[in-house]
Design an enzyme around this catalytic site. Sequence first.
Site, mmCIF file in Angstrom:
data_model
loop_
_atom_site.group_PDB
_atom_site.id
_atom_site.type_symbol
_atom_site.label_atom_id
_atom_site.label_comp_id
_atom_site.label_asym_id
_atom_site.label_seq_id
_atom_site.Cartn_x
_atom_site.Cartn_y
_atom_site.Cartn_z
ATOM 1 N N ARG A 193 -1.824 -8.930 12.763
ATOM 2 C CA ARG A 193 -2.315 -7.848 11.896
ATOM 3 C C ARG A 193 -3.095 -8.420 10.713
ATOM 4 N NH1 ARG A 193 3.285 -5.381 11.297
ATOM 5 N NH2 ARG A 193 2.511 -4.206 9.509
ATOM 6 N N ARG B 46 -10.371 1.434 7.783
ATOM 7 C CA ARG B 46 -10.037 0.043 8.067
ATOM 8 C C ARG B 46 -11.188 -0.698 8.736
ATOM 9 N NH1 ARG B 46 -4.015 0.608 8.229
ATOM 10 N NH2 ARG B 46 -3.104 -1.326 8.917
ATOM 11 N N ARG C 239 10.362 -1.520 11.802
ATOM 12 C CA ARG C 239 9.230 -1.227 12.691
ATOM 13 C C ARG C 239 9.118 -2.284 13.785
ATOM 14 N NH1 ARG C 239 4.177 -0.130 8.761
ATOM 15 N NH2 ARG C 239 3.136 -1.279 10.426
ATOM 16 N N LYS D 198 0.824 -1.213 0.000
ATOM 17 C CA LYS D 198 0.000 0.000 0.000
ATOM 18 C C LYS D 198 0.858 1.264 0.000
ATOM 19 C CE LYS D 198 -2.266 -0.782 3.885
ATOM 20 N NZ LYS D 198 -1.832 -2.111 4.320
ATOM 21 N N ARG E 5 11.506 -5.719 5.605
ATOM 22 C CA ARG E 5 11.213 -4.309 5.332
ATOM 23 C C ARG E 5 12.037 -3.377 6.212
ATOM 24 N NH1 ARG E 5 5.002 -2.385 5.132
ATOM 25 N NH2 ARG E 5 4.857 -2.953 7.321
HETATM 26 P P1 ADP Z 1 0.165 -2.137 8.033
HETATM 27 O O1 ADP Z 1 1.537 -2.472 7.544
HETATM 28 O O2 ADP Z 1 -0.317 -3.130 9.062
HETATM 29 O O3 ADP Z 1 -0.817 -1.890 6.955
HETATM 30 P P2 ADP Z 1 0.058 0.678 9.016
HETATM 31 O O4 ADP Z 1 1.345 1.398 8.998
HETATM 32 O O5 ADP Z 1 -0.977 1.063 8.036
HETATM 33 O O6 ADP Z 1 0.413 -0.874 8.926
HETATM 34 O O7 ADP Z 1 -0.575 0.774 10.493
HETATM 35 C C1 ADP Z 1 0.169 0.475 11.634
HETATM 36 C C2 ADP Z 1 -0.749 0.426 12.853
HETATM 37 O O8 ADP Z 1 -1.388 1.692 13.036
HETATM 38 C C3 ADP Z 1 -1.885 -0.576 12.772
HETATM 39 O O9 ADP Z 1 -1.484 -1.872 13.160
HETATM 40 C C4 ADP Z 1 -2.889 0.038 13.746
HETATM 41 O O10 ADP Z 1 -2.521 -0.203 15.092
HETATM 42 C C5 ADP Z 1 -2.735 1.519 13.475
HETATM 43 N N1 ADP Z 1 -3.655 1.995 12.417
HETATM 44 C C6 ADP Z 1 -3.311 2.471 11.189
HETATM 45 N N2 ADP Z 1 -4.396 2.829 10.485
HETATM 46 C C7 ADP Z 1 -5.469 2.570 11.268
HETATM 47 C C8 ADP Z 1 -6.890 2.722 11.105
HETATM 48 N N3 ADP Z 1 -7.419 3.207 9.974
HETATM 49 N N4 ADP Z 1 -7.681 2.341 12.146
HETATM 50 C C9 ADP Z 1 -7.167 1.862 13.286
HETATM 51 N N5 ADP Z 1 -5.854 1.691 13.501
HETATM 52 C C10 ADP Z 1 -4.999 2.043 12.516
#
Ligand code: ADP
Length: 218
Positions: free
Chosen positions: A171, A88, A160, A13, A127
């Site tokens: 996740r 999400r 991370r 993404k 990553r």
């Molecule tokens: P991923 O690689 O899992 O897609 P992101 O960088 O998008 O990771 O998100 C990291 C964390 O931030 C998620 O695991 C969650 O805890 C939080 N997070 C991100 N976007 C959202 C959202 N839209 N709603 C709730 N929590 C979120």
Amino acid sequence: MNIIMLGAPGTGKGTVSSILKEKLNIAHVSSGDIFRKFSNEDSELGKEIKSYIEKGNLVPDELTIKMIQERLKEKDVENGVILDGFPRTEAQAIALDKILEEEGKKVDLVIDLNSPKEEILDRIVTRRICPKCKAVYNTKLNKPKQEGICDICGSQLYQRDDDTVEKVENRIEVYKTQTKPLEEYYEKANKLMKIEVTEKTGTMAKEAAEQVIEKIKK
Ligand code: ADP
Ligand code: ZN
């Protein structure tokens, strides 16, 4: 043009968003980046957010929606935005429709990235991220020129805390139960574009972004 990036962790993404941001000249808003920034702060809110991210669980809807709503008031999103990681949950999707509608805007396109689970796990544990410019590297497929250093801005890359196999497994589960239903939500609205990102066919982030540009041109 307002675009949403759906897709489990590690499907690309962020990388697809960065390419589209340049090509389409619109803003890129990553909810994960926003939350990571907060989680580094030594405040009550920072600690609360950190507790969710650490476990790979979602930050509660109310807080998430408020933060994105604030971000969408900023000037740079006027011409359009790529929302990477938001919405999400169904509650977030409904809230987003309302926020945009109040501004006479709408969601134009939803890109839904899918990848085989083995590739996701492999990609995530290899990553590496630039804390400053957010560029994403990979110790196997997309190495920086100099090990551990960002090609673009020279910062020290990091991994991370939630990019471990266990946390990614959680996740992915959270994605399946809470986010996957959004595919149907946007399918019904006739906005969904599915793309399979996989080494098997050589369709990686760059090729996926090209497909999106093709679709928008039509
Ligand atoms: P991923 O690689 O899992 O897609 P992101 O960088 O998008 O990771 O998100 C990291 C964390 O931030 C998620 O695991 C969650 O805890 C939080 N997070 C991100 N976007 C959202 C959202 N839209 N709603 C709730 N929590 C979120
Ligand atoms: Zn950098």
